[in-house]
Motif scaffolding. Structure first.
Motif, mmCIF file in Angstrom:
data_model
loop_
_atom_site.group_PDB
_atom_site.id
_atom_site.type_symbol
_atom_site.label_atom_id
_atom_site.label_comp_id
_atom_site.label_asym_id
_atom_site.label_seq_id
_atom_site.Cartn_x
_atom_site.Cartn_y
_atom_site.Cartn_z
ATOM 1 N N UNK A 116 0.828 -1.208 0.000
ATOM 2 C CA UNK A 116 0.000 0.000 0.000
ATOM 3 C C UNK A 116 0.864 1.259 0.000
ATOM 4 N N UNK A 117 1.990 1.211 0.690
ATOM 5 C CA UNK A 117 2.915 2.342 0.699
ATOM 6 C C UNK A 117 3.458 2.607 -0.701
ATOM 7 N N UNK A 118 3.686 1.546 -1.460
ATOM 8 C CA UNK A 118 4.153 1.708 -2.837
ATOM 9 C C UNK A 118 3.098 2.417 -3.675
ATOM 10 N N UNK A 119 1.843 2.034 -3.495
ATOM 11 C CA UNK A 119 0.755 2.703 -4.220
ATOM 12 C C UNK A 119 0.699 4.188 -3.869
ATOM 13 N N UNK A 120 0.775 4.499 -2.580
ATOM 14 C CA UNK A 120 0.730 5.904 -2.160
ATOM 15 C C UNK A 120 1.904 6.684 -2.733
ATOM 16 N N UNK A 121 3.084 6.069 -2.735
ATOM 17 C CA UNK A 121 4.271 6.743 -3.265
ATOM 18 C C UNK A 121 4.118 7.009 -4.763
ATOM 19 N N UNK A 123 1.293 7.235 -6.553
ATOM 20 C CA UNK A 123 0.202 8.160 -6.867
ATOM 21 C C UNK A 123 0.502 9.572 -6.377
ATOM 22 N N UNK A 124 0.896 9.700 -5.113
ATOM 23 C CA UNK A 124 1.046 11.040 -4.529
ATOM 24 C C UNK A 124 2.450 11.615 -4.712
ATOM 25 N N UNK A 125 3.472 10.819 -4.361
ATOM 26 C CA UNK A 125 4.840 11.334 -4.441
ATOM 27 C C UNK A 125 5.279 11.526 -5.887
ATOM 28 N N UNK A 126 5.077 10.491 -6.713
ATOM 29 C CA UNK A 126 5.552 10.555 -8.093
ATOM 30 C C UNK A 126 4.577 11.284 -9.024
ATOM 31 N N UNK A 127 3.349 10.751 -9.150
ATOM 32 C CA UNK A 127 2.415 11.278 -10.153
ATOM 33 C C UNK A 127 1.969 12.707 -9.870
ATOM 34 N N UNK A 128 1.573 12.973 -8.639
ATOM 35 C CA UNK A 128 1.008 14.292 -8.309
ATOM 36 C C UNK A 128 2.082 15.320 -7.963
ATOM 37 N N UNK A 129 3.027 14.950 -7.105
ATOM 38 C CA UNK A 129 3.974 15.938 -6.585
ATOM 39 C C UNK A 129 5.185 16.159 -7.481
ATOM 40 N N UNK A 130 5.850 15.093 -7.901
ATOM 41 C CA UNK A 130 7.156 15.239 -8.540
ATOM 42 C C UNK A 130 7.128 15.260 -10.066
ATOM 43 N N UNK A 131 6.372 14.375 -10.690
ATOM 44 C CA UNK A 131 6.429 14.235 -12.149
ATOM 45 C C UNK A 131 6.143 15.531 -12.895
ATOM 46 N N UNK A 138 11.781 10.840 -11.306
ATOM 47 C CA UNK A 138 11.896 9.388 -11.271
ATOM 48 C C UNK A 138 12.916 8.926 -10.228
ATOM 49 N N UNK A 139 13.871 9.796 -9.871
ATOM 50 C CA UNK A 139 14.876 9.417 -8.873
ATOM 51 C C UNK A 139 14.218 9.219 -7.516
ATOM 52 N N UNK A 140 13.405 10.188 -7.115
ATOM 53 C CA UNK A 140 12.745 10.114 -5.814
ATOM 54 C C UNK A 140 11.462 9.292 -5.909
ATOM 55 N N UNK A 141 10.662 9.581 -6.920
ATOM 56 C CA UNK A 141 9.395 8.881 -7.069
ATOM 57 C C UNK A 141 9.551 7.422 -7.414
ATOM 58 N N UNK A 142 10.744 7.037 -7.862
ATOM 59 C CA UNK A 142 10.991 5.647 -8.228
ATOM 60 C C UNK A 142 10.930 4.670 -7.078
ATOM 61 N N UNK A 143 10.878 5.178 -5.837
ATOM 62 C CA UNK A 143 10.802 4.265 -4.685
ATOM 63 C C UNK A 143 9.560 3.389 -4.762
ATOM 64 N N UNK A 144 8.530 3.868 -5.462
ATOM 65 C CA UNK A 144 7.287 3.101 -5.567
ATOM 66 C C UNK A 144 7.508 1.764 -6.259
ATOM 67 N N UNK A 145 8.432 1.725 -7.196
ATOM 68 C CA UNK A 145 8.676 0.488 -7.929
ATOM 69 C C UNK A 145 9.706 -0.421 -7.297
ATOM 70 N N UNK A 146 10.193 -0.041 -6.119
ATOM 71 C CA UNK A 146 11.286 -0.789 -5.481
ATOM 72 C C UNK A 146 10.827 -1.740 -4.383
ATOM 73 N N UNK A 147 9.533 -1.770 -4.108
ATOM 74 C CA UNK A 147 9.055 -2.482 -2.916
ATOM 75 C C UNK A 147 8.892 -3.987 -3.112
ATOM 76 N N UNK A 148 9.061 -4.484 -4.340
ATOM 77 C CA UNK A 148 8.918 -5.918 -4.569
ATOM 78 C C UNK A 148 9.713 -6.772 -3.584
ATOM 79 N N UNK A 149 11.019 -6.511 -3.421
ATOM 80 C CA UNK A 149 11.799 -7.303 -2.465
ATOM 81 C C UNK A 149 11.292 -7.185 -1.023
ATOM 82 N N UNK A 150 10.853 -5.992 -0.642
ATOM 83 C CA UNK A 150 10.338 -5.810 0.714
ATOM 84 C C UNK A 150 9.075 -6.645 0.912
#
Length: 289
Positions: A116-121, A123-131, A138-150
């Motif tokens: 769920x944190x990945x979804x929030x990141x 939608x809000x961090x990448x799509x709305x705030x940074x993009x 993509x450097x900061x907002x890319x954290x959303x795509x990194x949660x697979x291992x977690x």
């Protein structure tokens, strides 16, 4: 009926989600003292897929006006009017709710929170705030795509050990180089939609330099995983070094010739590279010590 499935396939982007799923699998098998049950693996994959799909739906709702201005995205279901915004919201929220429930019930709360944190990141961090505002989106907002291992580690151990964070870092460093290569050969589209992507703001030469920089860092994290995960052996080390030399070569070639054809080649090889690294992790882990 075929158009219905084709439209929703564009909305949920299963090919992109498959990469998130691929990065979750190693954690499922490395995180616990024994192999996880088939049910746990399937439900973790399903929950992760649904949460990832929901994030893509929300992304397209938010970017509907910009998508309408880009040749590559103008015919997507939302800007083309084949799916209504109300339908998209309904399906997106339903997927989010079901995904959280699946991950919580079949795995644990930590796994559900990570997804769920990945979804929030995204939608809000990448799509709305940074993009729309910075070429470093993509450097900061890319954290959303990194949660697979977690997600993978959390599902089997209810914890997030160091190897999980090294894999997280690996994808975090891989993402900018991968995405900026895409942005080079889609530069005009991003410019038309007023997205401040790096090639638009700084030019392709600077983008090539940044891709090389992040590729070097990514390769360092790939090699570092050998020391972070005790089950890794010489198969992983030798193979990962050979693959890393290949992607470094392509990044240098792109830096020297930051043209769309070289960017396209780097983009597709970077996907293959990340897939192969994750497969190598699984294979080496399965080999008896």
């Amino acid at each position: 009926m075929n158009n219905f499935f084709a439209d929703w396939n564009q909305m949920i982007k299963p090919r992109v989600s498959s990469l998130v799923l691929a990065t979750a699998v190693p954690g499922l098998y490395l995180g616990g003292p024994s192999a996880p049950s088939t049910l746990l693996v399937f439900m973790t994959m399903l929950g992760t897929f649904l949460m990832s799909s929901a994030s893509f739906i929300f992304n397209q709702i938010i970017e509907i006006d910009r998508d309408a201005k880009m040749k590559r995205t103008a015919n997507r279901p939302l800007p083309a009017g084949r799916i209504s915004i109300a339908q998209a919201w309904l399906v997106g929220f339903a997927m989010t709710f079901v995904a959280f429930g699946i991950l919580y019930y079949f795995a644990n709360l930590l796994t559900a929170i990570c997804a769920f944190a990945a979804l929030l990141a995204y939608v809000f961090l990448y799509t709305i705030l940074l993009k729309p505002r910075t070429h470093q989106n993509i450097v900061i907002g890319g954290v959303a795509g990194c949660v697979g291992p977690l997600i993978g580690y959390a599902a089997v151990s209810n914890s997030l050990p160091l190897p999980a964070w090294i894999l997280f870092l690996m994808i975090f460093l891989w993402t900018p180089a991968h995405f900026w290569a895409l942005a080079i050969f889609l530069k005009e589209d991003y410019s038309d939609a007023n997205f401040p992507m790096l090639p638009v703001v700084k030019g392709v030469k600077e983008t090539g330099r940044s891709i090389l920089f992040y590729t070097v860092l990514y390769v360092g994290s790939v090699i570092a995983f050998y020391w972070a995960e005790p089950s890794m052996g010489w198969l992983y080390m030798i193979s990962s070094v050979a693959l890393s030399i290949s992607i470094l070569y392509l990044s240098v070639k792109l830096f020297q010739n930051p043209e769309p054809k070289f960017a396209r080649g780097f983009f597709f090889f970077s996907i293959l590279h990340l897939f192969l690294i994750n497969i190598l992790i699984l294979i080496d882990h399965s080999i008896p010590a």
